[in-house]
Enzyme design. Structure first.
Site, mmCIF file in Angstrom:
data_model
loop_
_atom_site.group_PDB
_atom_site.id
_atom_site.type_symbol
_atom_site.label_atom_id
_atom_site.label_comp_id
_atom_site.label_asym_id
_atom_site.label_seq_id
_atom_site.Cartn_x
_atom_site.Cartn_y
_atom_site.Cartn_z
ATOM 1 C CG MET A 20 1.233 -11.236 -2.621
ATOM 2 S SD MET A 20 1.244 -10.786 -4.357
ATOM 3 C CE MET A 20 1.467 -9.011 -4.246
ATOM 4 C CB SER B 211 6.106 -2.135 -2.867
ATOM 5 O OG SER B 211 5.994 -3.515 -3.157
ATOM 6 C CG MET C 257 -1.900 -8.632 0.285
ATOM 7 S SD MET C 257 -1.177 -7.952 -1.213
ATOM 8 C CE MET C 257 0.531 -7.865 -0.721
ATOM 9 C CG ASP D 14 0.171 -1.189 -1.141
ATOM 10 O OD1 ASP D 14 0.812 -0.969 -2.179
ATOM 11 O OD2 ASP D 14 0.193 -2.266 -0.519
ATOM 12 N N GLY D 15 -0.779 0.988 -3.898
ATOM 13 C CA GLY D 15 -1.220 0.518 -5.200
ATOM 14 C C GLY D 15 -1.401 1.641 -6.201
ATOM 15 N N GLY D 16 -0.579 1.630 -7.233
ATOM 16 C CA GLY D 16 -0.736 2.598 -8.320
ATOM 17 C C GLY D 16 -0.385 4.022 -7.946
ATOM 18 N N GLY E 86 1.927 -5.744 -8.593
ATOM 19 C CA GLY E 86 2.446 -4.387 -8.718
ATOM 20 C C GLY E 86 2.115 -3.856 -10.111
ATOM 21 N N GLY E 87 2.325 -2.571 -10.281
ATOM 22 C CA GLY E 87 2.206 -1.972 -11.613
ATOM 23 C C GLY E 87 0.791 -1.746 -12.111
ATOM 24 C CG HIS F 265 4.813 -2.105 1.387
ATOM 25 N ND1 HIS F 265 3.884 -1.839 2.367
ATOM 26 C CD2 HIS F 265 4.177 -2.885 0.475
ATOM 27 C CE1 HIS F 265 2.730 -2.414 2.064
ATOM 28 N NE2 HIS F 265 2.885 -3.067 0.915
ATOM 29 C CG HIS G 61 0.370 -5.500 2.426
ATOM 30 N ND1 HIS G 61 0.138 -4.946 1.185
ATOM 31 C CD2 HIS G 61 -0.845 -5.883 2.883
ATOM 32 C CE1 HIS G 61 -1.160 -4.994 0.907
ATOM 33 N NE2 HIS G 61 -1.776 -5.574 1.921
ATOM 34 C CG ASP H 122 3.505 -5.864 -1.397
ATOM 35 O OD1 ASP H 122 2.600 -5.531 -0.616
ATOM 36 O OD2 ASP H 122 4.074 -5.061 -2.172
ATOM 37 N N GLY I 138 5.740 0.944 -5.563
ATOM 38 C CA GLY I 138 6.656 -0.073 -6.075
ATOM 39 C C GLY I 138 7.237 0.342 -7.398
ATOM 40 C CB SER I 139 5.936 0.148 -10.857
ATOM 41 O OG SER I 139 4.641 0.472 -10.464
ATOM 42 C CG MET J 152 -5.235 -2.938 -0.256
ATOM 43 S SD MET J 152 -3.437 -2.831 -0.424
ATOM 44 C CE MET J 152 -3.204 -3.133 -2.176
HETATM 45 C C1 DX5 Z 1 -0.250 -4.966 -4.450
HETATM 46 C C2 DX5 Z 1 0.817 -4.670 -3.413
HETATM 47 C C3 DX5 Z 1 1.467 -3.360 -3.596
HETATM 48 C C4 DX5 Z 1 2.183 -3.205 -4.902
HETATM 49 C C5 DX5 Z 1 2.493 -1.770 -5.143
HETATM 50 O O1 DX5 Z 1 -0.881 -6.157 -4.114
HETATM 51 O O2 DX5 Z 1 0.250 -4.686 -2.114
HETATM 52 O O3 DX5 Z 1 2.335 -3.069 -2.509
HETATM 53 O O4 DX5 Z 1 3.362 -3.941 -4.971
HETATM 54 O O5 DX5 Z 1 3.071 -1.676 -6.400
HETATM 55 P P1 DX5 Z 1 2.786 -0.436 -7.374
HETATM 56 O O6 DX5 Z 1 3.234 0.772 -6.657
HETATM 57 O O7 DX5 Z 1 3.588 -0.785 -8.560
HETATM 58 O O8 DX5 Z 1 1.304 -0.437 -7.625
HETATM 59 ZN ZN ZN Z 2 1.438 -3.903 -0.360
#
Ligand code: DX5
Ligand code: ZN
Length: 214
Positions: free
Chosen positions: A36, A7, A67, A174-176, A143-144, A32, A65, A34, A196-197, A136
């Site tokens: 928003m 991401s 959102m 996706d996420g964490g 992120g993070g 990826h 993605h 994101d 992402g992180s 999700m």
């Molecule tokens: C959250 C995003 C993710 C996020 C992932 O809303 O859709 O793609 O950036 O980041 P990490 O891997 O840091 O959770």
């Molecule tokens: Zn995402």
């Protein structure tokens, strides 16, 4: 085969071209993106002009993605921007079936995501036409965050639905996601890993992508 889709929300936004090159060199399969809108989620990130700009400087397929509350309204912009696959949310306020059909008609891969508190059964109506499901594993928006453990059984449930109804459909999480919890997510049936992180924050990005994708 597992695909890794880092991401770019965790990338250096002042240097996106070099960040995309860094991902390519490190062996990422997709990037990826994101998007928003500050309405569907309590955060604002980037829009179609940035997708277009990175599509010009990178050959990585863009995994976009959305959102956003009204993907129907903004869809053409993301199609024209060069998205390879577009994910919308089941919880959005547009007509989900209509938007998925529009994505497919444009020759772009279509995907549907559910938030942690939305049951997998919400995907059943659309599963036959999906190229990918996105589960999700955090509340979307930032992120993070920490992976929500009650999402593990949802990954397995989505895997069972896909195997029964549309085995070619990919299953993304996706996420964490980290190098420590990714094996369990893959064992539950995920085959596209967003991170992402744990990719951009890794000391060795190439090694992190190898572990996520092995
Ligand atoms: C959250 C995003 C993710 C996020 C992932 O809303 O859709 O793609 O950036 O980041 P990490 O891997 O840091 O959770
Ligand atoms: Zn995402």
């Amino acid at each position: 085969m597992i695909k890794v889709s880092p991401s770019i929300l965790s990338a250096d936004f002042a240097n996106l071209e070099s960040e995309m090159k860094r991902l390519e060199t490190a062996g990422a399969h997709w990037a990826h993106v994101d998007v928003m809108d500050g309405h569907f989620v309590p955060n604002i990130s980037i829009g179609a002009p940035v997708v277009k700009a990175i599509s010009k400087v990178s050959d990585l397929p863009l995994d976009v993605h959305l959102m956003i509350s009204d993907p129907d309204f903004y869809l053409d912009d993301f199609i024209k921007a060069g998205s390879h696959i577009i994910t919308i949310h089941e919880e959005c306020s547009s007509d989900v079936g209509k938007v998925l059909a529009r994505i497919r008609e444009a020759g772009v891969k279509c995907a549907l995501s559910i938030k942690p508190n939305t049951p997998v059964s919400a995907l059943e109506k659309y599963i036959d036409i999906l190229d990918m499901v996105l589960i999700m594993t955090v509340e979307p928006g930032f992120g993070g965050q920490k992976f929500i453990d009650f999402c593990f059984p949802k990954i397995a449930e989505a895997r069972a639905l896909i195997d029964a109804r549309n085995p070619k459909c990919l299953l993304e999480i996706d996420g964490g996601v980290t190098c420590d919890n990714v094996a369990a997510a893959k064992a539950a049936g995920a085959n596209v890993i967003v991170a992402g992180s744990s990719v951009f924050g890794a000391e060795d990005m190439k090694r992190a992508i190898e572990i996520l994708g092995e």
